[in-house]
Write a protein that holds these residues in place. Structure first.
Motif, mmCIF file in Angstrom:
data_model
loop_
_atom_site.group_PDB
_atom_site.id
_atom_site.type_symbol
_atom_site.label_atom_id
_atom_site.label_comp_id
_atom_site.label_asym_id
_atom_site.label_seq_id
_atom_site.Cartn_x
_atom_site.Cartn_y
_atom_site.Cartn_z
ATOM 1 N N TRP A 167 0.837 -1.244 -0.017
ATOM 2 C CA TRP A 167 0.130 -0.006 0.069
ATOM 3 C C TRP A 167 0.878 1.225 0.040
ATOM 4 C CZ3 TRP A 167 -0.633 3.272 4.384
ATOM 5 C CH2 TRP A 167 -1.747 4.270 4.297
ATOM 6 N N ARG A 168 1.975 1.157 0.668
ATOM 7 C CA ARG A 168 2.875 2.532 0.743
ATOM 8 C C ARG A 168 3.310 2.887 -0.763
ATOM 9 N NH1 ARG A 168 5.498 4.083 5.233
ATOM 10 N NH2 ARG A 168 5.725 5.939 3.952
ATOM 11 N N ARG A 221 3.638 4.439 -6.949
ATOM 12 C CA ARG A 221 2.997 5.902 -6.978
ATOM 13 C C ARG A 221 4.222 6.773 -7.808
ATOM 14 N NH1 ARG A 221 2.301 8.285 -2.294
ATOM 15 N NH2 ARG A 221 3.554 6.872 -1.011
ATOM 16 N N GLN A 222 3.580 7.270 -8.817
ATOM 17 C CA GLN A 222 4.691 8.170 -9.405
ATOM 18 C C GLN A 222 5.547 9.203 -8.521
ATOM 19 O OE1 GLN A 222 5.375 7.089 -13.059
ATOM 20 N NE2 GLN A 222 4.181 5.596 -11.710
ATOM 21 N N HIS A 228 12.058 9.418 -4.783
ATOM 22 C CA HIS A 228 13.421 8.748 -4.388
ATOM 23 C C HIS A 228 14.256 8.188 -5.557
ATOM 24 C CE1 HIS A 228 11.961 8.812 0.019
ATOM 25 N NE2 HIS A 228 10.775 8.605 -0.679
ATOM 26 N N GLY A 229 13.931 8.307 -6.751
ATOM 27 C CA GLY A 229 14.713 8.165 -7.710
ATOM 28 C C GLY A 229 14.440 6.398 -8.110
ATOM 29 N N ILE A 230 13.474 6.087 -7.953
ATOM 30 C CA ILE A 230 12.817 4.600 -8.155
ATOM 31 C C ILE A 230 12.368 4.494 -9.493
ATOM 32 C CG2 ILE A 230 11.543 2.683 -7.327
ATOM 33 C CD1 ILE A 230 11.413 4.038 -4.772
ATOM 34 N N SER A 231 12.392 3.402 -10.252
ATOM 35 C CA SER A 231 11.990 3.176 -11.670
ATOM 36 C C SER A 231 10.474 3.453 -11.548
ATOM 37 C CB SER A 231 12.266 1.911 -12.162
ATOM 38 O OG SER A 231 11.418 1.526 -13.358
ATOM 39 N N LEU A 234 7.998 0.206 -12.168
ATOM 40 C CA LEU A 234 8.210 -0.989 -11.298
ATOM 41 C C LEU A 234 6.489 -1.253 -10.750
ATOM 42 C CD1 LEU A 234 10.140 -2.547 -9.386
ATOM 43 C CD2 LEU A 234 9.498 -1.019 -7.873
ATOM 44 N N SER A 235 6.188 -2.227 -10.988
ATOM 45 C CA SER A 235 4.714 -2.738 -10.791
ATOM 46 C C SER A 235 4.914 -3.527 -9.084
ATOM 47 C CB SER A 235 4.261 -3.619 -11.442
ATOM 48 O OG SER A 235 4.766 -4.750 -11.764
ATOM 49 N N VAL A 236 3.806 -3.616 -8.499
ATOM 50 C CA VAL A 236 3.635 -3.663 -7.293
ATOM 51 C C VAL A 236 2.744 -5.022 -6.938
ATOM 52 C CG1 VAL A 236 3.423 -3.131 -4.695
ATOM 53 C CG2 VAL A 236 4.211 -1.480 -6.337
ATOM 54 N N LEU A 237 3.088 -5.997 -6.467
ATOM 55 C CA LEU A 237 2.511 -7.415 -6.166
ATOM 56 C C LEU A 237 1.719 -7.399 -4.842
ATOM 57 C CD1 LEU A 237 4.361 -10.405 -7.735
ATOM 58 C CD2 LEU A 237 2.963 -8.429 -8.809
ATOM 59 N N THR A 238 0.788 -7.969 -4.365
ATOM 60 C CA THR A 238 0.134 -8.284 -3.133
ATOM 61 C C THR A 238 1.298 -8.552 -1.861
ATOM 62 O OG1 THR A 238 -1.876 -8.562 -4.294
ATOM 63 C CG2 THR A 238 -1.812 -9.070 -1.717
ATOM 64 N N GLY A 239 1.874 -9.758 -2.300
ATOM 65 C CA GLY A 239 2.735 -10.387 -1.390
ATOM 66 C C GLY A 239 1.929 -11.106 -0.292
ATOM 67 N N GLY A 240 2.710 -11.895 0.569
ATOM 68 C CA GLY A 240 2.147 -12.887 1.481
ATOM 69 C C GLY A 240 3.028 -13.255 2.567
#
Length: 484
Positions: A167-168, A221-222, A228-231, A234-240
């Motif tokens: 979420w962050r 989040r763009q 922070h200079g992050i690509s 980048l796509s974000v998955l839910t995780g577990g």
């Protein structure tokens, strides 16, 4: 899998939040480690309770993610972590939290412990006993609500640890089955519904929609990426949940019904084939979930801390001597549970650990006894899970070669294998990146333990006697601790 990966070397970033350390790794999509960065998971004192430093972790994570983006072609990001962590947040993902994230080893006020117990539902609502200290997301949220009902009323979401970081990064809230089934006490994974405490305490509004662990929630989040200079790609998955994703590593390799015993601070056993009616919450047994939502039997005991009590100091880098193990068996020297605060598989045993027989006098003998004790605890976990077939061992106990040898010798009519990778949870998390595209088993390196050189009949007799002694001083049910 992986034609694209083999051509262009694409990577997935894995955030693995442990109780003591946090790792951010660049992994291949078939679960191989390319680079890893690490920081301690600092704990701050109260008030209102001991809590984790989410601000400090945020700064480290975003900076480290930018560093790995410069070094590796990262396409995706996924998080994993332990289950005894929930974060209450407001609507803005730039807000760290609505209330500090409780450290699960924080002692509970008696009023919170006593007030929570009757609200917690049946075994399938909890998926475990009521465990020690501040374990369980539901109990943490209950504590928050008792201490600061206004902030809880104003908050927007209550998120499991991997989903908090997703979420962050993405701004998309999510719930996920492996995290909620890891003894959160919020989700009944057998009935596929929220536990009664959720409606009873008015928490349904805090529960986000479900997403599978492998689902892409969205791009990073763009504004966060630019800051922070992050690509920005980048796509974000839910995780577990960490143990469930370690299990997934074996399932993705074609071992659908794998029984996996992972070792570290906890011995964690997970087995999808364990009958649900065989789960005994009074023996450290739990009900987890795999990434598809299938119920998975489990067992928990604090084997790492038991090991340390028996081994003592100064033998950390030394392998146990097989001849000393045979000597201990022959003369009847026993370490018996439980030395720590956890009962594990022996109800009422917490704090009652003891030695019987001629003492282990030298550090080398203590180390040999500790490895033997760890193997016996592991065999007890496997037996509790009703697993008579293939068992895979992984984790820190395998640093001593004799551990796997002894476990295999204690179950001579079944197959035991082991995996020496030290990043199993991160590997399982990385494999989520191509969950839906994978059409061949993921690679995994499994080995057979060396044969036990000692007297197998003597070992079997020793194990039987150990079990008799371990069960001798179990307390009657009415005398057991009330927070179990």
């Amino acid at each position: 899998m992986g034609d694209r990966q083999k051509v262009d070397g694409a990577r997935i970033a894995v955030l693995d939040v442990g109780k003591t350390n946090i790792k951010l790794s660049a992994m291949t999509f078939d679960g191989m480690l390319a680079e890893s960065l690490c920081v301690r998971n600092e704990v701050r004192p109260g008030p209102p309770w001991r809590h984790h430093d989410l601000n400090g972790i945020s700064d480290w994570l975003f900076g480290s993610l930018a560093t790995l983006c410069r070094r590796h072609p990262l396409e995706k990001m996924v998080g994993t972590g332990h289950g005894s962590a929930g974060v209450l947040v407001n609507a803005d993902p730039d807000d760290t939290s609505a209330l500090p994230m409780i450290n699960y080893e924080q002692d509970l006020p008696p009023a919170i412990r006593d007030g929570y117990a009757p609200l917690s539902g049946d075994f399938f609502d909890r998926s475990s006993s009521i465990m020690l200290k501040a374990a369980h997301q539901a109990r943490q949220l209950y504590w928050m609500q008792q201490v600061d009902p206004e902030r809880v009323a104003q908050a927007r979401w209550y998120l499991g640890l991997p989903q908090y970081w997703a979420w962050r990064l993405s701004g998309v809230p999510s719930a996920e089955t492996t995290v909620l089934s890891a003894q959160s006490h919020l989700w009944n994974n057998v009935r596929k519904e929220w536990s009664p405490i959720v409606a009873g305490q008015g928490w349904k509004r805090l529960m986000p929609p479900f997403h599978p662990a492998w689902e892409t929630l969205g791009p990073i989040r763009q504004d966060l990426a630019r800051r922070h200079g992050i690509s920005e790609k980048l796509s974000v998955l839910t995780g577990g949940h960490d143990s469930s994703l370690n299990l997934y590593r074996y399932q993705a390799a074609g071992m659908r019904d794998a029984c996996v015993i992972s070792t570290g601070t906890w011995i964690v056993g997970m087995c999808a084939a364990t009958p649900l009616d065989q789960l005994d919450e009074n023996r450290g047994m739990v009900l987890n979930s795999d990434v598809t939502g299938r119920p998975v039997g489990g067992v928990l005991t604090m084997g790492g801390r038991e090991f340390s009590h028996v081994a003592g100091q100064g033998q950390e880098g030394n392998a146990a001597d097989a001849a000393l193990v045979s000597s201990l068996i022959g003369r009847g020297t026993f370490a018996l549970p439980s030395f720590g605060d956890d009962d594990g598989l022996f109800p009422g045993s917490a704090g009652r650990g003891r030695f019987e027989g001629p003492p282990a006098e030298t550090p080398e003998e203590r180390k040999a006894l500790a490895v033997l004790y760890a193997a016996l605890l592991t065999a007890e976990c496997i037996d509790a899970l009703k697993e008579n077939g293939l068992v895979a061992l992984d984790g820190t106990f395998l640093r001593d070669p004799l551990y796997a040898t002894l476990v295999a010798a204690l179950r001579p009519n079944a197959e035991t294998v082991y995996n020496l990778d030290s990043y199993g949870t991160a590997s399982g998390a990385a494999l989520l990146g191509e969950h839906e595209a994978r059409d061949t088993p993921a690679p995994i390196a499994l080995s057979l333990p060396a044969a036990f050189a000692g007297d197998r009949a003597a070992l079997a007799a020793y194990a039987q006697r150990w079990r008799e002694l371990a069960n001798r001083h179990i307390l009657p049910r009415q005398d057991r601790r009330t927070d179990r």
